[in-house]
Design a protein around this motif. Structure first.
Motif, PDB file in Angstrom:
ATOM      1  N   ALA A  45       0.831  -1.200   0.000  1.00  0.00           N
ATOM      2  CA  ALA A  45       0.000   0.000   0.000  1.00  0.00           C
ATOM      3  C   ALA A  45       0.869   1.255   0.000  1.00  0.00           C
ATOM      4  N   ALA A  46       1.962   1.225   0.756  1.00  0.00           N
ATOM      5  CA  ALA A  46       2.869   2.373   0.776  1.00  0.00           C
ATOM      6  C   ALA A  46       3.491   2.593  -0.602  1.00  0.00           C
ATOM      7  N   GLN A  47       3.839   1.498  -1.272  1.00  0.00           N
ATOM      8  CA  GLN A  47       4.389   1.621  -2.622  1.00  0.00           C
ATOM      9  C   GLN A  47       3.348   2.180  -3.581  1.00  0.00           C
ATOM     10  N   THR A  48       2.097   1.762  -3.406  1.00  0.00           N
ATOM     11  CA  THR A  48       1.014   2.320  -4.222  1.00  0.00           C
ATOM     12  C   THR A  48       0.839   3.812  -3.943  1.00  0.00           C
ATOM     13  N   ALA A  49       1.000   4.191  -2.673  1.00  0.00           N
ATOM     14  CA  ALA A  49       0.853   5.603  -2.302  1.00  0.00           C
ATOM     15  C   ALA A  49       1.873   6.467  -3.028  1.00  0.00           C
ATOM     16  N   THR A  50       3.095   5.947  -3.215  1.00  0.00           N
ATOM     17  CA  THR A  50       4.110   6.735  -3.923  1.00  0.00           C
ATOM     18  C   THR A  50       3.743   6.937  -5.387  1.00  0.00           C
ATOM     19  N   GLU A  51       2.840   6.110  -5.894  1.00  0.00           N
ATOM     20  CA  GLU A  51       2.375   6.252  -7.271  1.00  0.00           C
ATOM     21  C   GLU A  51       1.103   7.094  -7.355  1.00  0.00           C
ATOM     22  N   GLU A  52       0.227   6.955  -6.354  1.00  0.00           N
ATOM     23  CA  GLU A  52      -1.061   7.643  -6.384  1.00  0.00           C
ATOM     24  C   GLU A  52      -0.968   9.108  -5.963  1.00  0.00           C
ATOM     25  N   TYR A  53      -0.068   9.410  -5.057  1.00  0.00           N
ATOM     26  CA  TYR A  53       0.065  10.783  -4.577  1.00  0.00           C
ATOM     27  C   TYR A  53       1.170  11.482  -5.371  1.00  0.00           C
ATOM     28  N   GLU A  54       0.799  12.536  -6.092  1.00  0.00           N
ATOM     29  CA  GLU A  54       1.771  13.262  -6.905  1.00  0.00           C
ATOM     30  C   GLU A  54       2.895  13.837  -6.050  1.00  0.00           C
ATOM     31  N   ASN A  55       2.576  14.226  -4.817  1.00  0.00           N
ATOM     32  CA  ASN A  55       3.600  14.815  -3.955  1.00  0.00           C
ATOM     33  C   ASN A  55       4.598  13.785  -3.428  1.00  0.00           C
ATOM     34  N   LEU A  56       4.348  12.491  -3.675  1.00  0.00           N
ATOM     35  CA  LEU A  56       5.310  11.457  -3.292  1.00  0.00           C
ATOM     36  C   LEU A  56       6.149  11.000  -4.485  1.00  0.00           C
ATOM     37  N   ALA A  57       6.153  11.778  -5.543  1.00  0.00           N
ATOM     38  CA  ALA A  57       6.976  11.454  -6.708  1.00  0.00           C
ATOM     39  C   ALA A  57       8.443  11.388  -6.288  1.00  0.00           C
ATOM     40  N   GLY A  58       9.096  10.301  -6.665  1.00  0.00           N
ATOM     41  CA  GLY A  58      10.501  10.124  -6.326  1.00  0.00           C
ATOM     42  C   GLY A  58      10.750   9.482  -4.974  1.00  0.00           C
ATOM     43  N   TRP A  59       9.694   9.219  -4.209  1.00  0.00           N
ATOM     44  CA  TRP A  59       9.846   8.559  -2.907  1.00  0.00           C
ATOM     45  C   TRP A  59      10.044   7.048  -3.102  1.00  0.00           C
TER      46      TRP A  59
END
Length: 310
Positions: A66-80
């Motif tokens: 889910a955390a890995q999905t969050a880095t894809e779904e949230y634009e502000n997590l780009a590059g995380w």
């Protein structure tokens, strides 16, 4: 005898016990942009200080996915990135960060002793990537009710609360051996335990093997159930495994069962793979939760308050 050696070896090779340290850094000119870290004096860029990294647990855990999905779904997590380790390594990294008052974001869940020990908060998840409340369920191998009805009945009747689990977890965290912490809780909760054993006959050495993922919550629950079963005369073995092998061992009928199935999100994919090959006895704990967790001293409230990697 538990014939699952190759899977244990796979688990050992796959788990990294390397502690995840927060990266150091600062913004230019002491100012930050966006909602994160804004204040009258201009606070640190938490995201940069964390090296744009979420401290995870075991690879394959649903909260990590889910955390890995969050880095894809949230634009502000780009590059995380989500750095996988183990539940123990995650807790150690969290404790070290808090001791040094450093920012850190971890894949967390409740019940967990860390919420009793530290001042923590879940980051709001507007996109609901982590889902809502979860249940912890009991799964057993097919045919158990006919072959070992007393074991089946006790496992089917096992049910407790997050507060119950956290008492055992805290005792273990404070230094008690898991089996001793389980015995202490059982002695203090005889009425509840009597509900689990209602109608369960004493046996003489009936063998039972329970498997669990090596999380603090599942160490607590599995040791409590094992001790109750021992007191009824069962010969109980408990075996820690990684998430995938845990589910496979029950579905393939190589072990008795587990009380460690987090659903619908954390173990959702594994449940879909194996649901037709095992028996679901329902929830043994309600109100579990998973998500991104940070110390309360961090001035962020939502996943959207974090900043993209530069």
């Amino acid at each position: 005898m538990f014939k699952f050696d190759w899977k244990r070896l796979s688990m050992a090779a796959g788990l990294s016990l390397t502690l995840i340290a927060a990266g150091c850094g600062s913004d230019e000119g002491g100012e930050t942009s966006g909602s994160e870290g804004e204040g009258s004096s201009g606070e640190a860029n938490y995201s940069e200080e964390m090296n744009y990294e979420i401290t995870g647990i075991e690879a394959g855990a649903g909260v990590v996915a889910a955390a890995q999905t969050a880095t894809e779904e949230y634009e502000n997590l780009a590059g995380w990135e989500v750095a996988t380790s183990s539940s123990g390594a995650m807790a150690t990294a969290l404790g070290e960060a808090i001791e040094n008052e450093e920012p850190i974001a971890v894949t967390g869940w409740t019940p967990h002793w860390m919420f009793a020990k530290y001042d923590l908060k879940y980051l709001e998840d507007p996109k609901e990537v982590f889902g809502g409340e979860e249940q912890i369920k009991t799964m057993v191998r097919q045919g158990l009710e006919d072959e070992k009805p007393n074991a089946y009945k006790l496992l089917d009747q096992f049910s407790w609360t997050p507060a119950d689990m956290e008492k055992v977890m805290l005792n273990i965290t404070d230094g008690a051996e898991p089996a001793e912490a389980a015995k202490t809780w059982i002695e203090e909760n005889e009425d509840k335990v009597s509900e689990w054993t209602d109608g369960v006959e004493d046996v003489d050495g009936t063998e039972v093997e329970l498997v669990y993922v090596n999380w603090d919550s599942e160490i607590a629950s599995t040791n409590v159930v094992a001790e109750v079963m021992k007191q009824k005369g069962f010969d109980v073995t408990i075996t820690p495994l990684d998430n995938g092998p845990m589910w496979e061992s029950v579905a393939e009928g190589e072990v008795t069962g587990m009380v460690a199935a987090w659903l619908p999100a954390t173990h959702g994919d594994l449940y879909e793979q194996h649901k037709d090959s095992l028996e679901d006895l329902g929830a043994n704990l309600e109100g579990a939760k998973v998500g991104l967790v940070v110390p309360k001293y961090m001035d962020v409230d939502s996943i959207e308050d974090l900043q993209p990697a530069e």
